[in-house]
Scaffold this motif. Structure first.
Motif, PDB file in Angstrom:
ATOM      1  N   MET A 119       0.506  -0.872   0.056  1.00  0.00           N
ATOM      2  CA  MET A 119      -0.024  -0.275  -0.126  1.00  0.00           C
ATOM      3  C   MET A 119       0.987   1.437  -0.165  1.00  0.00           C
ATOM      4  O   MET A 119       1.741   1.063   0.845  1.00  0.00           O
ATOM      5  N   ILE A 151      -7.058   3.915   6.254  1.00  0.00           N
ATOM      6  CA  ILE A 151      -5.675   3.238   5.155  1.00  0.00           C
ATOM      7  C   ILE A 151      -5.452   1.582   6.936  1.00  0.00           C
ATOM      8  O   ILE A 151      -4.582   0.256   6.114  1.00  0.00           O
ATOM      9  N   ARG A 152      -4.646   2.613   7.591  1.00  0.00           N
ATOM     10  CA  ARG A 152      -4.780   2.037   9.046  1.00  0.00           C
ATOM     11  C   ARG A 152      -5.373   0.881   8.917  1.00  0.00           C
ATOM     12  O   ARG A 152      -4.952  -0.478   9.105  1.00  0.00           O
ATOM     13  N   ALA A 174      -5.750  -1.886   6.108  1.00  0.00           N
ATOM     14  CA  ALA A 174      -4.507  -2.574   6.369  1.00  0.00           C
ATOM     15  C   ALA A 174      -4.706  -3.661   7.478  1.00  0.00           C
ATOM     16  O   ALA A 174      -4.131  -4.931   7.980  1.00  0.00           O
ATOM     17  N   GLY A 193      -4.743  -7.772   6.809  1.00  0.00           N
ATOM     18  CA  GLY A 193      -3.541  -8.825   7.624  1.00  0.00           C
ATOM     19  C   GLY A 193      -4.148  -9.787   8.415  1.00  0.00           C
ATOM     20  O   GLY A 193      -3.770 -10.592   8.779  1.00  0.00           O
ATOM     21  N   VAL A 226       0.312  -6.923   4.303  1.00  0.00           N
ATOM     22  CA  VAL A 226      -0.102  -5.462   4.380  1.00  0.00           C
ATOM     23  C   VAL A 226       1.797  -5.579   4.505  1.00  0.00           C
ATOM     24  O   VAL A 226       1.499  -4.582   5.407  1.00  0.00           O
ATOM     25  N   ASP A 227       2.337  -4.360   3.465  1.00  0.00           N
ATOM     26  CA  ASP A 227       2.880  -3.177   4.113  1.00  0.00           C
ATOM     27  C   ASP A 227       2.226  -2.341   3.546  1.00  0.00           C
ATOM     28  O   ASP A 227       2.880  -1.783   2.381  1.00  0.00           O
ATOM     29  N   ILE A 228       2.460  -1.046   4.201  1.00  0.00           N
ATOM     30  CA  ILE A 228       2.003   0.488   3.943  1.00  0.00           C
ATOM     31  C   ILE A 228       3.232   1.309   3.880  1.00  0.00           C
ATOM     32  O   ILE A 228       3.722   1.346   5.199  1.00  0.00           O
ATOM     33  N   ALA A 239       0.403  -6.793   8.974  1.00  0.00           N
ATOM     34  CA  ALA A 239      -0.084  -5.511   8.743  1.00  0.00           C
ATOM     35  C   ALA A 239       1.812  -4.542   9.775  1.00  0.00           C
ATOM     36  O   ALA A 239       2.010  -4.442  10.690  1.00  0.00           O
ATOM     37  N   TYR A 242      -1.755  -1.197  -3.885  1.00  0.00           N
ATOM     38  CA  TYR A 242      -2.586  -0.586  -3.884  1.00  0.00           C
ATOM     39  C   TYR A 242      -2.530   1.316  -3.356  1.00  0.00           C
ATOM     40  O   TYR A 242      -1.973   1.023  -2.182  1.00  0.00           O
TER      41      TYR A 242
END
Length: 409
Positions: free
Chosen positions: A10, A33-34, A37, A41, A47-49, A68, A111
């Motif tokens: 992300m 987003i938080r 994610a 997860g 998920v890596d933001i 996440a 994403y």
């Protein structure tokens, strides 16, 4: 559709998802987003933001829960204007690629969130040869059509057109946004899915009104609440002008939550308007409040007001309703589909002081037994839990990967 556990990268380049909410560039998108994610997860995806370093004290990696995490990358100075982030995108992309290679990471899906991130996503998609989904959250062309606040630059408009053309799929949060993407940017309807925002039902829940007021050290005044960034597009000036129209005897206090040091010029304008309207003793600007304290404010209030001229969705309404507090809002985002007139609040068709005051008065004049009413109001948004929303997003992600793998003959 093949269901698989995905590795998702992300992108939230300009705004840190763990930044302080209510700041100039940190709002509902960061929450979105938080929360998303974290739920993806828990579904078993990884998920890596990726975001910029916004504070020198930022650790490079922040664990957000099961599968996440948030990864800070250096790209430009910590405190720069949002538009200036555009010039830092090459550094951001290169630093992300270095991090990925050093950790031997492979992703199934990109994403991106917001137009700046979508440009970074385009370059990474070309390198990695994986599908790229984007969510814009707000659209520059719509903001310019409304004409409130600063004009969005041509760079943003052209970049959003480019993103619409180049990404594999778009997830809009409302049907209104889908229509705007088609109208202003020529997006293909079949390339857009609509998935609403969600709300953390565990965090946002009713608190006994008296307990909430004691926690906040509140008076016996009836409370009208505003939560959001402090900018002209949010319509706070209209809400202030509505205050003198409220019926005598209510003695309501307007509590405004949001804003940071970069919002100070706008706050000073609004304070000047309070003095002009002679309501300065009835309005409190609290600045930013930690998210885990917000349920106390929602629960202490009689009504939460969203007087915006534009919202991509209207996340504050979900939070307020989840806490059992009715909402008066303008017809923005998805609020007409969320708020049940006369039951959980009202949507005004005209964003005028008199219209807002009339609907606020209806709620102040007809208080309901708090516990019974709060639970009923809360029940109206159960379908917007992040678990449900993440499941819908997961389906879109799975389809994007499946469709991308179909060979072109």
């Amino acid at each position: 559709m093949t269901v698989r556990k995905l590795r998702i990268a992300m992108l939230s380049v300009h705004s840190c998802p763990v930044g302080t909410l209510g700041a100039k560039d940190t709002g509902g998108m960061s929450v979105h987003i938080r929360e998303l994610a974290g739920k993806l997860g828990k579904q078993g995806h990884t998920v890596d933001i990726y975001t910029r370093v916004h504070d020198p004290k930022d650790p490079q990696i922040v664990n957000l829960g099961q599968n996440a995490r948030l990864i800070h990358l250096r790209a430009g100075d910590e405190e720069i204007d949002k538009l200036a982030v555009y010039t830092c995108l090459p550094d951001f992309v290169e630093n992300l690629e270095s991090f990925r290679e050093n950790d031997s990471l492979q992703y199934d899906l990109l994403y991106s969130h917001y137009w700046i991130s979508s440009l970074a996503g385009k370059h990474l998609q070309q390198r990695w040869n994986i599908p790229h989904i984007t969510t814009f959250h707000t659209l520059g062309a719509v903001k310019n059509a409304i004409g409130i606040g600063e004009k969005e630059p041509d760079l943003r408009i052209e970049s959003e057109k480019e993103a619409v053309r180049d990404c594999q799929h778009i997830i809009a949060t409302t049907e209104k946004e889908k229509t705007s993407l088609i109208h202003y940017y020529g997006a293909s309807p079949e390339n857009i899915s609509v998935v609403p925002c969600g709300v953390n039902m565990e965090l946002f829940r009713p608190v006994d009104k008296e307990d909430a007021r004691r926690e906040l050290g509140s008076t016996d005044d009836k409370i009208i609440l505003f939560v959001g960034r402090i900018e002209p597009l949010k319509g706070i000036a209209t809400l202030l002008r509505a205050m003198p129209y409220l019926q005598d005897g209510h003695r309501p206090r307007l509590v405004i939550i949001g804003g940071d040091k970069r919002s100070q010029p706008e706050i000073e304008k609004l304070q000047g308007l309070c003095r002009e309207l002679q309501i300065e003793d009835s309005v409190t600007f609290l600045g930013m409040i930690k998210q885990d304290k917000l349920p106390y404010f929602y629960s202490a209030a009689e009504v939460c007001v969203i007087p915006s001229y534009y919202e991509s969705f209207g996340l504050v309404a979900l939070e307020s309703l989840a806490c059992g507090t009715p909402v008066v809002a303008t017809d923005v985002g998805n609020l007409k589909d969320i708020i049940q007139p006369g039951v959980t609040g009202y949507v005004v068709t005209e964003n005028t002081p008199h219209s807002l005051a009339e609907k606020i008065d209806r709620i102040l004049c007809n208080p309901q037994p708090h516990t019974e009413s709060a639970l009923s109001i809360r029940a109206s948004v159960h379908g917007f839990s992040w678990t449900n929303i993440a499941e819908a997003i997961n389906r879109e992600c799975q389809l994007a990967v499946d469709n991308y793998l179909i060979p072109v003959l």
